[in-house]
Design a protein around this motif. Structure first.
Motif, PDB file in Angstrom:
ATOM      1  N   PHE A  88      41.004  35.581  35.345  1.00 48.26           N
ATOM      2  CA  PHE A  88      42.136  35.497  34.420  1.00 48.26           C
ATOM      3  C   PHE A  88      43.201  34.509  34.910  1.00 48.26           C
ATOM      4  CE2 PHE A  88      39.959  39.114  32.827  1.00 48.26           C
ATOM      5  CZ  PHE A  88      40.240  39.113  31.471  1.00 48.26           C
ATOM      6  N   SER A  89      44.197  34.282  34.072  1.00 50.41           N
ATOM      7  CA  SER A  89      45.199  33.243  34.326  1.00 50.41           C
ATOM      8  C   SER A  89      46.064  33.549  35.541  1.00 50.41           C
ATOM      9  CB  SER A  89      46.104  33.065  33.098  1.00 50.41           C
ATOM     10  OG  SER A  89      45.349  32.810  31.939  1.00 50.41           O
ATOM     11  N   GLU A  90      46.472  34.821  35.673  1.00 49.64           N
ATOM     12  CA  GLU A  90      47.357  35.152  36.788  1.00 49.64           C
ATOM     13  C   GLU A  90      47.225  36.606  37.168  1.00 49.64           C
ATOM     14  OE1 GLU A  90      51.158  34.052  35.054  1.00 49.64           O
ATOM     15  OE2 GLU A  90      51.623  36.166  34.676  1.00 49.64           O
ATOM     16  N   GLY A  91      47.503  36.894  38.452  1.00 50.04           N
ATOM     17  CA  GLY A  91      47.497  38.256  38.950  1.00 50.04           C
ATOM     18  C   GLY A  91      48.846  38.613  39.521  1.00 50.04           C
ATOM     19  N   HIS A  92      49.283  39.874  39.323  1.00 49.66           N
ATOM     20  CA  HIS A  92      50.616  40.310  39.720  1.00 49.66           C
ATOM     21  C   HIS A  92      50.576  41.256  40.912  1.00 49.66           C
ATOM     22  CE1 HIS A  92      52.829  39.216  35.750  1.00 49.66           C
ATOM     23  NE2 HIS A  92      51.798  38.417  35.956  1.00 49.66           N
ATOM     24  N   GLU A  93      49.605  41.071  41.801  1.00 44.39           N
ATOM     25  CA  GLU A  93      49.485  41.920  42.972  1.00 44.39           C
ATOM     26  C   GLU A  93      50.174  41.254  44.158  1.00 44.39           C
ATOM     27  OE1 GLU A  93      45.978  44.296  45.425  1.00 44.39           O
ATOM     28  OE2 GLU A  93      45.451  42.786  43.933  1.00 44.39           O
ATOM     29  N   MET A  94      51.224  41.907  44.677  1.00 40.01           N
ATOM     30  CA  MET A  94      52.007  41.351  45.792  1.00 40.01           C
ATOM     31  C   MET A  94      52.497  39.946  45.469  1.00 40.01           C
ATOM     32  SD  MET A  94      49.999  42.834  49.167  1.00 40.01           S
ATOM     33  CE  MET A  94      48.374  42.321  48.630  1.00 40.01           C
ATOM     34  N   LEU A 103      39.715  32.849  31.559  1.00 42.78           N
ATOM     35  CA  LEU A 103      40.110  33.640  30.398  1.00 42.78           C
ATOM     36  C   LEU A 103      41.626  33.777  30.413  1.00 42.78           C
ATOM     37  CD1 LEU A 103      37.520  36.585  30.451  1.00 42.78           C
ATOM     38  CD2 LEU A 103      37.552  34.636  28.877  1.00 42.78           C
ATOM     39  N   PRO A 104      42.282  33.594  29.263  1.00 43.15           N
ATOM     40  CA  PRO A 104      43.737  33.775  29.236  1.00 43.15           C
ATOM     41  C   PRO A 104      44.106  35.248  29.361  1.00 43.15           C
ATOM     42  CG  PRO A 104      42.903  33.318  27.033  1.00 43.15           C
ATOM     43  CD  PRO A 104      41.750  33.135  27.973  1.00 43.15           C
ATOM     44  N   GLY A 105      45.133  35.514  30.146  1.00 47.64           N
ATOM     45  CA  GLY A 105      45.577  36.884  30.335  1.00 47.64           C
ATOM     46  C   GLY A 105      46.062  37.079  31.755  1.00 47.64           C
ATOM     47  N   HIS A 174      40.214  50.676  41.668  1.00 50.32           N
ATOM     48  CA  HIS A 174      41.185  49.588  41.455  1.00 50.32           C
ATOM     49  C   HIS A 174      42.551  50.153  41.092  1.00 50.32           C
ATOM     50  CE1 HIS A 174      40.811  49.492  36.831  1.00 50.32           C
ATOM     51  NE2 HIS A 174      39.989  50.434  37.239  1.00 50.32           N
ATOM     52  N   SER A 175      43.581  49.396  41.476  1.00 49.63           N
ATOM     53  CA  SER A 175      44.959  49.726  41.129  1.00 49.63           C
ATOM     54  C   SER A 175      45.516  48.798  40.057  1.00 49.63           C
ATOM     55  CB  SER A 175      45.857  49.643  42.367  1.00 49.63           C
ATOM     56  OG  SER A 175      45.440  50.555  43.358  1.00 49.63           O
ATOM     57  N   TYR A 176      44.836  47.685  39.833  1.00 56.19           N
ATOM     58  CA  TYR A 176      45.264  46.692  38.851  1.00 56.19           C
ATOM     59  C   TYR A 176      44.192  46.547  37.786  1.00 56.19           C
ATOM     60  CZ  TYR A 176      49.009  45.400  42.041  1.00 56.19           C
ATOM     61  OH  TYR A 176      50.124  45.431  42.841  1.00 56.19           O
ATOM     62  N   TYR A 177      44.608  46.234  36.578  1.00 55.19           N
ATOM     63  CA  TYR A 177      43.653  46.083  35.475  1.00 55.19           C
ATOM     64  C   TYR A 177      43.935  44.791  34.721  1.00 55.19           C
ATOM     65  CZ  TYR A 177      47.408  47.599  32.322  1.00 55.19           C
ATOM     66  OH  TYR A 177      48.593  47.690  31.616  1.00 55.19           O
ATOM     67  N   CYS A 178      42.922  44.305  34.034  1.00 51.76           N
ATOM     68  CA  CYS A 178      43.019  43.046  33.293  1.00 51.76           C
ATOM     69  C   CYS A 178      43.590  43.293  31.903  1.00 51.76           C
ATOM     70  CB  CYS A 178      41.645  42.395  33.176  1.00 51.76           C
ATOM     71  SG  CYS A 178      40.915  41.980  34.770  1.00 51.76           S
ATOM     72  N   ASP A 179      44.525  42.445  31.523  1.00 44.42           N
ATOM     73  CA  ASP A 179      45.152  42.500  30.207  1.00 44.42           C
ATOM     74  C   ASP A 179      44.869  41.170  29.497  1.00 44.42           C
ATOM     75  OD1 ASP A 179      46.707  43.065  28.003  1.00 44.42           O
ATOM     76  OD2 ASP A 179      48.623  42.734  29.022  1.00 44.42           O
ATOM     77  N   PRO A 180      43.718  41.058  28.817  1.00 45.80           N
ATOM     78  CA  PRO A 180      43.358  39.788  28.183  1.00 45.80           C
ATOM     79  C   PRO A 180      44.321  39.408  27.067  1.00 45.80           C
ATOM     80  CG  PRO A 180      41.451  41.246  28.373  1.00 45.80           C
ATOM     81  CD  PRO A 180      42.669  42.074  28.662  1.00 45.80           C
ATOM     82  N   ALA A 181      44.593  38.109  26.939  1.00 48.46           N
ATOM     83  CA  ALA A 181      45.438  37.622  25.848  1.00 48.46           C
ATOM     84  C   ALA A 181      44.694  37.668  24.527  1.00 48.46           C
ATOM     85  CB  ALA A 181      45.904  36.201  26.150  1.00 48.46           C
ATOM     86  N   GLU A 182      43.370  37.656  24.570  1.00 53.22           N
ATOM     87  CA  GLU A 182      42.542  37.672  23.366  1.00 53.22           C
ATOM     88  C   GLU A 182      41.783  38.989  23.296  1.00 53.22           C
ATOM     89  OE1 GLU A 182      40.070  34.300  23.983  1.00 53.22           O
ATOM     90  OE2 GLU A 182      41.663  32.836  23.569  1.00 53.22           O
ATOM     91  N   ALA A 183      42.072  39.798  22.278  1.00 57.36           N
ATOM     92  CA  ALA A 183      41.409  41.098  22.147  1.00 57.36           C
ATOM     93  C   ALA A 183      39.901  40.950  21.979  1.00 57.36           C
ATOM     94  CB  ALA A 183      41.998  41.861  20.960  1.00 57.36           C
ATOM     95  N   THR A 184      39.459  39.840  21.412  1.00 53.40           N
ATOM     96  CA  THR A 184      38.026  39.636  21.197  1.00 53.40           C
ATOM     97  C   THR A 184      37.265  39.466  22.505  1.00 53.40           C
ATOM     98  OG1 THR A 184      38.467  37.267  20.883  1.00 53.40           O
ATOM     99  CG2 THR A 184      38.310  38.638  18.902  1.00 53.40           C
ATOM    100  N   SER A 198      37.398  47.218  30.595  1.00 51.30           N
ATOM    101  CA  SER A 198      36.498  47.444  31.726  1.00 51.30           C
ATOM    102  C   SER A 198      35.341  46.453  31.752  1.00 51.30           C
ATOM    103  CB  SER A 198      35.962  48.874  31.711  1.00 51.30           C
ATOM    104  OG  SER A 198      35.464  49.219  30.437  1.00 51.30           O
ATOM    105  N   VAL A 199      35.045  45.827  30.602  1.00 47.33           N
ATOM    106  CA  VAL A 199      34.052  44.758  30.527  1.00 47.33           C
ATOM    107  C   VAL A 199      34.623  43.683  29.611  1.00 47.33           C
ATOM    108  CG1 VAL A 199      31.649  44.122  30.044  1.00 47.33           C
ATOM    109  CG2 VAL A 199      32.202  46.477  30.715  1.00 47.33           C
ATOM    110  N   VAL A 200      34.516  42.440  30.013  1.00 46.99           N
ATOM    111  CA  VAL A 200      34.991  41.333  29.182  1.00 46.99           C
ATOM    112  C   VAL A 200      33.871  40.317  29.009  1.00 46.99           C
ATOM    113  CG1 VAL A 200      37.429  41.601  29.788  1.00 46.99           C
ATOM    114  CG2 VAL A 200      35.960  40.098  31.163  1.00 46.99           C
ATOM    115  N   ALA A 201      33.962  39.546  27.929  1.00 46.28           N
ATOM    116  CA  ALA A 201      32.966  38.513  27.670  1.00 46.28           C
ATOM    117  C   ALA A 201      33.542  37.487  26.708  1.00 46.28           C
ATOM    118  CB  ALA A 201      31.695  39.118  27.086  1.00 46.28           C
TER     119      ALA A 201
END
Length: 231
Positions: A88-94, A103-105, A174-184, A198-201
């Motif tokens: 994904f585009s960015e992670g907010h861990e530490m 993937l955008p998100g 996991h403590s962090y989860y993915c938030d995709p910008a595109e629901a599809t 939990s699964v992206v494609a």
């Protein structure tokens, strides 16, 4: 025998992921060489640990550009656990860290105030407290990290999830989860106080938040689908 190029950037679970693919009959080549990644026919990015250190490991070996070149020419790519998050585009861990941006998100931490209310998992905040009486609240707090078995809910059909049914269990840590910008891009959901991807494609890019190598028959089924059905 299908050849899998597995990217070795220091992820601690790479051997267990390798053995899972070999168990279903794939030939696995571990590499840190960006030129090998560029020539791959199928790529897997495993991962355990933190988003920032994962990206640092990839950059240390000049791998992000090689990954992008392979994905651009249509090579099937699978990210596992932190490997999925790094897509994904960015992670907010530490801090905030730039990801591979395949993937955008963004990748964000689970909220701390997660509870089960009347059998349903809800995020309890000040706004909720205006509508939820204290008699409805249970002491059953959901802990972070999300660790253990949880259910998958496929959102749409895709060969990666052939043989996977709503309610099948996979193993998460996991403590962090993915938030995709595109629901599809969300191929399957899982609920942990809030629904998360939990699964992206998307096109030739795939990601699993759970550990397929620890998810028994369901995990092996999904890996076999990637090996045999994704081209």
């Amino acid at each position: 025998m299908t050849k899998i190029t597995m990217i070795d950037y220091g992820a601690s679970n790479i051997r267990s992921a390798q053995k899972a693919f070999e168990h279903i009959g794939a030939e696995v080549h571990l590499t840190k060489d960006p030129d090998v990644v560029r020539r791959a026919s199928k790529l897997v990015l495993p991962g355990v640990g933190a988003f920032g250190s994962g990206m640092a490991g990839l950059r240390q070996h000049n791998l992000p550009e090689a990954i992008h070149e392979s994905v651009k020419r249509g090579v099937p790519f699978l990210g596992i656990c932190v490997g999925m998050q790094l897509m994904f585009s960015e992670g907010h861990e530490m801090g905030v860290h730039r990801g591979l941006d395949l993937l955008p998100g963004k990748v964000v931490r689970f909220p701390e105030k997660l509870q089960i209310v009347n059998g349903k998992r809800l995020l309890v905040n000040k706004a909720d407290e205006l509508t939820i009486s204290h008699s409805q609240l249970t002491p059953n707090h959901l802990k972070v990290p999300h660790m253990g078995w949880n259910q998958l809910e496929p959102a749409w059909g895709n060969p990666l999830l052939d043989g996977v049914q709503t309610g099948d269990y996979a193993y998460f840590v996991h403590s962090y989860y993915c938030d995709p910008a595109e629901a599809t891009a969300i191929l399957a959901w899982t609920d942990y106080g809030i629904p998360f991807a939990s699964v992206v494609a998307k096109d030739n890019i795939y990601g699993l938040q759970f550990h397929p190598e620890k998810s028994q028959s369901i995990g092996l089924t999904i890996l076999k689908n990637f090996v045999e059905q994704i081209h």
